[in-house]
Design a protein around this motif. Structure first.
Motif, PDB file in Angstrom:
ATOM      1  N   THR A   1       1.029  -2.521  14.670  1.00  0.00           N
ATOM      2  CA  THR A   1       1.175  -1.079  14.413  1.00  0.00           C
ATOM      3  C   THR A   1       2.643  -0.719  14.189  1.00  0.00           C
ATOM      4  OG1 THR A   1       1.388  -0.569  16.769  1.00  0.00           O
ATOM      5  CG2 THR A   1      -0.836  -0.488  15.806  1.00  0.00           C
ATOM      6  N   TYR A   2       2.846   0.331  13.409  1.00  0.00           N
ATOM      7  CA  TYR A   2       4.193   0.860  13.148  1.00  0.00           C
ATOM      8  C   TYR A   2       4.113   2.378  13.178  1.00  0.00           C
ATOM      9  CZ  TYR A   2       8.546   2.051  10.777  1.00  0.00           C
ATOM     10  OH  TYR A   2       9.779   2.592  10.454  1.00  0.00           O
ATOM     11  N   GLU A   3       4.969   2.998  13.979  1.00  0.00           N
ATOM     12  CA  GLU A   3       4.943   4.459  14.122  1.00  0.00           C
ATOM     13  C   GLU A   3       6.224   5.062  13.551  1.00  0.00           C
ATOM     14  OE1 GLU A   3       5.375   7.369  17.887  1.00  0.00           O
ATOM     15  OE2 GLU A   3       3.517   6.171  17.903  1.00  0.00           O
ATOM     16  N   THR A   4       6.110   6.120  12.761  1.00  0.00           N
ATOM     17  CA  THR A   4       7.279   6.782  12.189  1.00  0.00           C
ATOM     18  C   THR A   4       7.035   8.283  12.136  1.00  0.00           C
ATOM     19  OG1 THR A   4       8.796   6.840  10.295  1.00  0.00           O
ATOM     20  CG2 THR A   4       6.456   6.554   9.803  1.00  0.00           C
ATOM     21  N   TYR A  64       0.839  -1.190   0.000  1.00  0.00           N
ATOM     22  CA  TYR A  64       0.000   0.000   0.000  1.00  0.00           C
ATOM     23  C   TYR A  64       0.882   1.251   0.000  1.00  0.00           C
ATOM     24  CZ  TYR A  64      -3.562  -3.352   1.509  1.00  0.00           C
ATOM     25  OH  TYR A  64      -4.403  -4.435   1.592  1.00  0.00           O
ATOM     26  N   THR A  65       0.415   2.285  -0.606  1.00  0.00           N
ATOM     27  CA  THR A  65       1.129   3.567  -0.592  1.00  0.00           C
ATOM     28  C   THR A  65       0.210   4.649  -0.037  1.00  0.00           C
ATOM     29  OG1 THR A  65       0.448   4.103  -2.858  1.00  0.00           O
ATOM     30  CG2 THR A  65       2.542   2.942  -2.580  1.00  0.00           C
ATOM     31  N   VAL A 100       1.078   6.759  12.155  1.00  0.00           N
ATOM     32  CA  VAL A 100       0.939   5.408  12.696  1.00  0.00           C
ATOM     33  C   VAL A 100       0.235   4.544  11.647  1.00  0.00           C
ATOM     34  CG1 VAL A 100      -0.026   3.954  14.517  1.00  0.00           C
ATOM     35  CG2 VAL A 100       0.812   6.263  15.055  1.00  0.00           C
ATOM     36  N   ILE A 101       0.908   3.451  11.323  1.00  0.00           N
ATOM     37  CA  ILE A 101       0.322   2.489  10.384  1.00  0.00           C
ATOM     38  C   ILE A 101      -0.208   1.298  11.199  1.00  0.00           C
ATOM     39  CG2 ILE A 101       0.746   1.022   8.372  1.00  0.00           C
ATOM     40  CD1 ILE A 101       3.174   2.837   7.768  1.00  0.00           C
ATOM     41  N   GLU A 102      -1.438   0.941  10.993  1.00  0.00           N
ATOM     42  CA  GLU A 102      -2.056  -0.170  11.720  1.00  0.00           C
ATOM     43  C   GLU A 102      -2.612  -1.190  10.738  1.00  0.00           C
ATOM     44  OE1 GLU A 102      -6.094  -0.437  14.094  1.00  0.00           O
ATOM     45  OE2 GLU A 102      -4.551   0.529  15.351  1.00  0.00           O
TER      46      GLU A 102
END
Length: 230
Positions: A31-34, A8-9, A19-21
Motif C-alpha cells: 500500500t501507498y498513502e498520499t 496505471y493512472t 491509498v493505493i493498494e
C-alpha cells in the motif's frame, strides 16, 4: 522481487488522502498513502500595481523616485497558497522578483521609460492575468554650465552656456535669462545658448526639462570679481 509490469493512472478531482493498494498473484499486498491538498482550477486574483509620486509634464514622474506598491492575495478564494512575481523592464534589460510582505513597496534606480509587470501563480498551477503598467521617470533637473565668454572690437561681452539633460530633454521654450526666454540650439543632445551683457547687473539663467524639472539658477555677474588695490 518486484518488477514494474504495468502503469496505471487515476484522475483526482478533490482534495483528500488517497491509498493505493496492489496485490500480486501470490497474495502479497503493498500500500501507498498520499495526500493531495491543493487541487483547484481557481485562478488567483490579479495583483494591483499602484504608483505614488510627483507627476510633471506629459505624465513624467519628477523630482524623486516614484514609490511602487503591488497589492496581492496570499491564497485563492478556495484556500490554495499563491506566489506573486513582478518584473522590471527597462532599456537596460529586465529582472524578475518574488514578492513578499517585505518588498511589495519599493522604488527603483532606473530613469526613462520603465515597465512593471506583476502576476500570481497558485500551488495548483493556475495563473492570474499579467498586469502591466509603463511609467516615465526623470528626477534630475537640467545642468547649466557657463563655458566661454568673448569681447568683440566694440567691447560687447557675450556669455556662452551649455545645458545638459539626458532623459526627457530640455524644453527649449523654457530657457530664460532674467525671466525672458532666449533662443538656444541643440546639437548631439547638448543645448547651447548665449547672451550679451548690456549692463553691470546679475544675470540669472534657468532651464526646464520636458518632464517639468527646473534647474538651479546659475548666476553671472560681470563685476563679480573684487580687485584689491596694490
Amino acid at each position: 522481487s518486484w518488477n514494474i509490469q504495468d502503469v496505471y493512472t487515476y484522475d483526482i478531482f478533490e482534495n483528500g488522502t488517497y491509498v493505493i493498494e496492489a496485490v500480486d498473484n501470490a497474495g502479497n499486498v503493498s500500500t501507498y498513502e498520499t495526500e493531495y491538498k491543493f487541487i483547484s482550477k481557481v485562478a488567483p486574483a490579479d495583483p494591483i500595481i499602484s504608483i505614488d509620486g510627483t507627476v510633471g509634464n506629459d505624465n513624467w514622474y519628477i523630482k524623486e523616485k516614484p514609490v511602487v506598491t503591488i497589492t496581492y492575495a496570499d491564497e485563492t478564494s478556495d484556500g490554495v497558497p499563491v506566489e506573486t512575481y513582478y518584473k522590471l523592464i527597462t532599456e537596460n534589460g529586465e529582472k524578475e522578483y518574488i514578492l513578499s510582505d517585505s518588498n511589495n513597496v519599493f522604488t527603483f534606480g532606473n530613469e526613462g521609460e520603465v515597465t512593471i509587470e506583476a502576476w500570481s501563480v497558485s500551488e495548483s498551477g493556475c495563473t492570474s492575468n499579467v498586469i502591466s503598467t509603463t511609467i516615465k521617470v526623470d528626477t534630475d533637473a537640467p545642468d547649466i554650465q557657463i563655458f566661454e565668454s568673448s569681447v568683440d572690437d566694440d567691447g560687447i561681452l557675450t556669455i556662452n552656456f551649455k545645458i545638459y539633460e539626458s532623459v526627457s530633454g530640455v524644453n527649449t521654450d523654457k530657457v530664460c535669462i532674467n525671466g525672458i526666454p532666449v533662443e538656444v540650439v541643440e546639437e548631439e543632445g547638448v543645448i547651447t545658448g548665449s547672451f550679451i551683457v548690456a549692463d553691470n547687473e546679475v544675470y540669472e539663467i534657468v532651464a526646464e526639462d520636458n518632464a517639468g524639472n527646473v534647474s538651479e539658477t546659475v548666476e553671472f555677474e560681470p563685476l563679480g570679481l573684487a580687485v584689491n588695490p596694490v
